[in-house]
Scaffold this motif. Structure first.
Motif, PDB file in Angstrom:
ATOM      1  N   LYS A  45       0.819  -1.197   0.000  1.00 38.15           N
ATOM      2  CA  LYS A  45       0.000   0.000   0.000  1.00 38.15           C
ATOM      3  C   LYS A  45       0.863   1.261   0.000  1.00 38.15           C
ATOM      4  CE  LYS A  45      -4.337  -1.484   2.093  1.00 38.15           C
ATOM      5  NZ  LYS A  45      -5.286  -1.244   3.219  1.00 38.15           N
ATOM      6  N   ASN A  46       0.474   2.199  -0.831  1.00 40.00           N
ATOM      7  CA  ASN A  46       1.127   3.508  -0.872  1.00 40.00           C
ATOM      8  C   ASN A  46       2.639   3.406  -1.085  1.00 40.00           C
ATOM      9  OD1 ASN A  46      -1.407   4.767  -0.244  1.00 40.00           O
ATOM     10  ND2 ASN A  46      -1.053   4.246   1.913  1.00 40.00           N
ATOM     11  N   ALA A  47       3.065   2.403  -1.820  1.00 40.76           N
ATOM     12  CA  ALA A  47       4.497   2.240  -2.085  1.00 40.76           C
ATOM     13  C   ALA A  47       4.963   3.306  -3.081  1.00 40.76           C
ATOM     14  CB  ALA A  47       4.774   0.852  -2.643  1.00 40.76           C
ATOM     15  N   VAL A  48       6.118   3.871  -2.832  1.00 38.96           N
ATOM     16  CA  VAL A  48       6.694   4.879  -3.719  1.00 38.96           C
ATOM     17  C   VAL A  48       7.438   4.168  -4.847  1.00 38.96           C
ATOM     18  CG1 VAL A  48       8.300   6.806  -3.909  1.00 38.96           C
ATOM     19  CG2 VAL A  48       6.930   6.511  -1.830  1.00 38.96           C
ATOM     20  N   PRO A  49       7.065   4.399  -6.115  1.00 39.64           N
ATOM     21  CA  PRO A  49       7.755   3.722  -7.214  1.00 39.64           C
ATOM     22  C   PRO A  49       9.179   4.245  -7.382  1.00 39.64           C
ATOM     23  CG  PRO A  49       6.246   5.357  -8.084  1.00 39.64           C
ATOM     24  CD  PRO A  49       5.998   5.290  -6.600  1.00 39.64           C
ATOM     25  N   LEU A  50      10.028   3.397  -7.937  1.00 39.06           N
ATOM     26  CA  LEU A  50      11.387   3.782  -8.258  1.00 39.06           C
ATOM     27  C   LEU A  50      11.531   3.946  -9.761  1.00 39.06           C
ATOM     28  CD1 LEU A  50      13.477   1.332  -6.019  1.00 39.06           C
ATOM     29  CD2 LEU A  50      12.980   3.739  -5.583  1.00 39.06           C
ATOM     30  N   ALA A  51      12.367   4.862 -10.179  1.00 38.56           N
ATOM     31  CA  ALA A  51      12.712   4.972 -11.596  1.00 38.56           C
ATOM     32  C   ALA A  51      13.506   3.734 -11.983  1.00 38.56           C
ATOM     33  CB  ALA A  51      13.537   6.226 -11.837  1.00 38.56           C
ATOM     34  N   TYR A  52      13.213   3.195 -13.171  1.00 36.68           N
ATOM     35  CA  TYR A  52      13.901   1.993 -13.653  1.00 36.68           C
ATOM     36  C   TYR A  52      14.460   2.234 -15.044  1.00 36.68           C
ATOM     37  CZ  TYR A  52      14.795  -2.596 -15.599  1.00 36.68           C
ATOM     38  OH  TYR A  52      15.411  -3.666 -16.210  1.00 36.68           O
ATOM     39  N   GLU A  53      15.688   1.811 -15.255  1.00 36.08           N
ATOM     40  CA  GLU A  53      16.343   1.911 -16.569  1.00 36.08           C
ATOM     41  C   GLU A  53      17.198   0.671 -16.742  1.00 36.08           C
ATOM     42  OE1 GLU A  53      16.975   4.309 -20.115  1.00 36.08           O
ATOM     43  OE2 GLU A  53      15.589   4.449 -18.425  1.00 36.08           O
ATOM     44  N   GLY A  54      16.854  -0.190 -17.709  1.00 37.48           N
ATOM     45  CA  GLY A  54      17.573  -1.446 -17.842  1.00 37.48           C
ATOM     46  C   GLY A  54      17.953  -1.793 -19.268  1.00 37.48           C
ATOM     47  N   TYR A  55      19.113  -2.425 -19.400  1.00 40.41           N
ATOM     48  CA  TYR A  55      19.591  -2.939 -20.681  1.00 40.41           C
ATOM     49  C   TYR A  55      19.987  -4.396 -20.514  1.00 40.41           C
ATOM     50  CZ  TYR A  55      19.968   1.820 -22.582  1.00 40.41           C
ATOM     51  OH  TYR A  55      19.704   3.089 -23.029  1.00 40.41           O
ATOM     52  N   PHE A  56      19.608  -5.206 -21.489  1.00 42.63           N
ATOM     53  CA  PHE A  56      20.015  -6.602 -21.568  1.00 42.63           C
ATOM     54  C   PHE A  56      20.818  -6.737 -22.854  1.00 42.63           C
ATOM     55  CE2 PHE A  56      19.269 -10.815 -23.396  1.00 42.63           C
ATOM     56  CZ  PHE A  56      19.573 -11.660 -22.343  1.00 42.63           C
ATOM     57  N   VAL A  57      22.090  -7.107 -22.745  1.00 46.00           N
ATOM     58  CA  VAL A  57      22.982  -7.169 -23.900  1.00 46.00           C
ATOM     59  C   VAL A  57      23.405  -8.615 -24.132  1.00 46.00           C
ATOM     60  CG1 VAL A  57      25.118  -6.319 -24.943  1.00 46.00           C
ATOM     61  CG2 VAL A  57      23.832  -4.855 -23.360  1.00 46.00           C
ATOM     62  N   VAL A  58      23.157  -9.117 -25.332  1.00 44.95           N
ATOM     63  CA  VAL A  58      23.545 -10.481 -25.686  1.00 44.95           C
ATOM     64  C   VAL A  58      25.017 -10.498 -26.064  1.00 44.95           C
ATOM     65  CG1 VAL A  58      23.108 -12.412 -27.251  1.00 44.95           C
ATOM     66  CG2 VAL A  58      21.211 -10.949 -26.502  1.00 44.95           C
ATOM     67  N   GLY A  59      25.776 -11.423 -25.468  1.00 45.76           N
ATOM     68  CA  GLY A  59      27.207 -11.509 -25.731  1.00 45.76           C
ATOM     69  C   GLY A  59      27.536 -12.215 -27.029  1.00 45.76           C
ATOM     70  N   LYS A  60      28.799 -12.606 -27.176  1.00 44.07           N
ATOM     71  CA  LYS A  60      29.276 -13.209 -28.414  1.00 44.07           C
ATOM     72  C   LYS A  60      29.236 -14.730 -28.410  1.00 44.07           C
ATOM     73  CE  LYS A  60      32.312  -9.465 -29.927  1.00 44.07           C
ATOM     74  NZ  LYS A  60      33.671  -9.097 -30.405  1.00 44.07           N
ATOM     75  N   LEU A  61      29.225 -15.337 -27.217  1.00 45.15           N
ATOM     76  CA  LEU A  61      29.266 -16.794 -27.145  1.00 45.15           C
ATOM     77  C   LEU A  61      28.009 -17.319 -26.443  1.00 45.15           C
ATOM     78  CD1 LEU A  61      30.808 -19.367 -27.757  1.00 45.15           C
ATOM     79  CD2 LEU A  61      32.061 -19.076 -25.604  1.00 45.15           C
ATOM     80  N   ARG A  62      28.035 -17.376 -25.122  1.00 46.80           N
ATOM     81  CA  ARG A  62      26.875 -17.833 -24.346  1.00 46.80           C
ATOM     82  C   ARG A  62      26.555 -16.871 -23.203  1.00 46.80           C
ATOM     83  NH1 ARG A  62      27.993 -23.347 -21.967  1.00 46.80           N
ATOM     84  NH2 ARG A  62      30.044 -22.447 -21.608  1.00 46.80           N
ATOM     85  N   GLU A  63      27.258 -15.750 -23.185  1.00 52.31           N
ATOM     86  CA  GLU A  63      27.126 -14.827 -22.060  1.00 52.31           C
ATOM     87  C   GLU A  63      26.103 -13.726 -22.358  1.00 52.31           C
ATOM     88  OE1 GLU A  63      30.234 -12.818 -24.647  1.00 52.31           O
ATOM     89  OE2 GLU A  63      29.414 -14.807 -24.297  1.00 52.31           O
ATOM     90  N   VAL A  64      25.538 -13.190 -21.307  1.00 47.81           N
ATOM     91  CA  VAL A  64      24.610 -12.063 -21.401  1.00 47.81           C
ATOM     92  C   VAL A  64      24.954 -11.088 -20.283  1.00 47.81           C
ATOM     93  CG1 VAL A  64      22.747 -13.447 -22.392  1.00 47.81           C
ATOM     94  CG2 VAL A  64      22.880 -13.135 -19.911  1.00 47.81           C
ATOM     95  N   PHE A  65      24.508  -9.849 -20.443  1.00 46.95           N
ATOM     96  CA  PHE A  65      24.809  -8.823 -19.452  1.00 46.95           C
ATOM     97  C   PHE A  65      23.537  -8.037 -19.147  1.00 46.95           C
ATOM     98  CE2 PHE A  65      28.535  -9.655 -22.010  1.00 46.95           C
ATOM     99  CZ  PHE A  65      29.509  -9.911 -21.049  1.00 46.95           C
ATOM    100  N   TRP A  66      23.261  -7.884 -17.847  1.00 49.54           N
ATOM    101  CA  TRP A  66      22.187  -7.013 -17.388  1.00 49.54           C
ATOM    102  C   TRP A  66      22.806  -5.775 -16.776  1.00 49.54           C
ATOM    103  CZ3 TRP A  66      17.191  -6.842 -18.288  1.00 49.54           C
ATOM    104  CH2 TRP A  66      16.483  -8.016 -18.592  1.00 49.54           C
ATOM    105  N   ILE A  67      22.369  -4.626 -17.196  1.00 50.82           N
ATOM    106  CA  ILE A  67      22.776  -3.358 -16.584  1.00 50.82           C
ATOM    107  C   ILE A  67      21.485  -2.638 -16.229  1.00 50.82           C
ATOM    108  CG2 ILE A  67      24.022  -1.187 -16.895  1.00 50.82           C
ATOM    109  CD1 ILE A  67      25.733  -2.692 -19.008  1.00 50.82           C
ATOM    110  N   GLU A  68      21.163  -2.585 -14.937  1.00 46.93           N
ATOM    111  CA  GLU A  68      19.861  -2.091 -14.497  1.00 46.93           C
ATOM    112  C   GLU A  68      20.009  -1.055 -13.395  1.00 46.93           C
ATOM    113  OE1 GLU A  68      16.535  -5.250 -14.706  1.00 46.93           O
ATOM    114  OE2 GLU A  68      18.267  -6.292 -13.877  1.00 46.93           O
ATOM    115  N   GLY A  69      19.362   0.086 -13.588  1.00 48.19           N
ATOM    116  CA  GLY A  69      19.387   1.141 -12.592  1.00 48.19           C
ATOM    117  C   GLY A  69      18.034   1.297 -11.912  1.00 48.19           C
TER     118      GLY A  69
END
Length: 215
Positions: free
Chosen positions: A167-191
């Motif tokens: 109840k009455n929770a204050v939302p947070l700003a969200y900014e996220g990127y999901f980057v696919v790597g070159k082999l089997r790796e992935v990267f999340w960068i989330e603010g």
């Protein structure tokens, strides 16, 4: 800024393969690098003015570890255990109590690597991932786009993180990127951050994304 889910919303049960040998990333000043992830490694820079928290090198029971840092470390460990991840590492970039950026590198048991997936399949996968992420942050109206970043396929989601069942929770700003790597790796960068610091946080997230180098 505690109690929110930062984990990578990714499930690939049909592609589970074997594991390889990995070594922990090296942290030097603001630079993080790991030559054992992907084809020939990755590197990324923490933004100016932000401190790096590495959950693997601290005693989580220490009084010097904040509740948010402890939650971040423990929540990501729980999340990674269920997503067919064969190697993972997490870092948290912090700017006081105003906002924080999570950097996550995950390697999946993906037989054949990303090269075994067609461009149509990748597009479909990223679109489904965007929809999943919007549900995870509880903002189905958030902006999303699929794009290329330095030659890699990526997903960008921008909106607000609204906790469920509060109840009455204050939302947070969200900014996220999901980057696919070159082999089997992935990267999340989330603010995640206070709404009044949204523009500054978005700029820092983008700065982090643009500093990511895959070798």
């Amino acid at each position: 800024m505690k109690g929110f889910y930062w984990g990578a919303c990714l499930l690939l049960p049909a592609f589970v393969g074997g594991c390889s040998s990995y070594r922990p990333a090296v942290v030097s000043n603001r630079a993080i690098s790991n030559p054992t992830v992907g084809w020939n490694g990755y590197s990324v820079q923490a933004p100016d003015g932000m401190t790096i928290f590495n959950p693997e090198t601290v005693d989580l029971d220490s009084a010097h570890v904040s509740d948010f840092q402890r939650w971040y470390a423990e929540e990501d460990r729980r999340a990674s255990a269920g997503w067919y991840i064969v190697y993972t590492e997490r870092f948290l970039f912090e700017s006081g109590d105003d906002y924080a950026i999570g950097f996550m590198s995950d390697t999946y048991g993906l037989t054949g690597g990303w090269a075994s997936i067609t461009s149509v399949q990748m597009q479909y996968f990223l679109q489904k991932l965007a929809n999943h992420k919007k549900v995870a942050i509880n903002d189905t109206q958030s902006f999303s786009e699929i794009l290329d970043l330095n030659g890699q396929r990526a997903l960008h989601v921008s909106g607000e993180c609204r906790p469920y069942f509060r109840k009455n929770a204050v939302p947070l700003a969200y900014e996220g990127y999901f980057v696919v790597g070159k082999l089997r790796e992935v990267f999340w960068i989330e603010g995640f951050g206070k709404m009044e610091f949204r523009d500054e946080m978005k700029a820092k997230v983008r700065q982090t994304v643009e500093s990511l180098r895959l070798n």
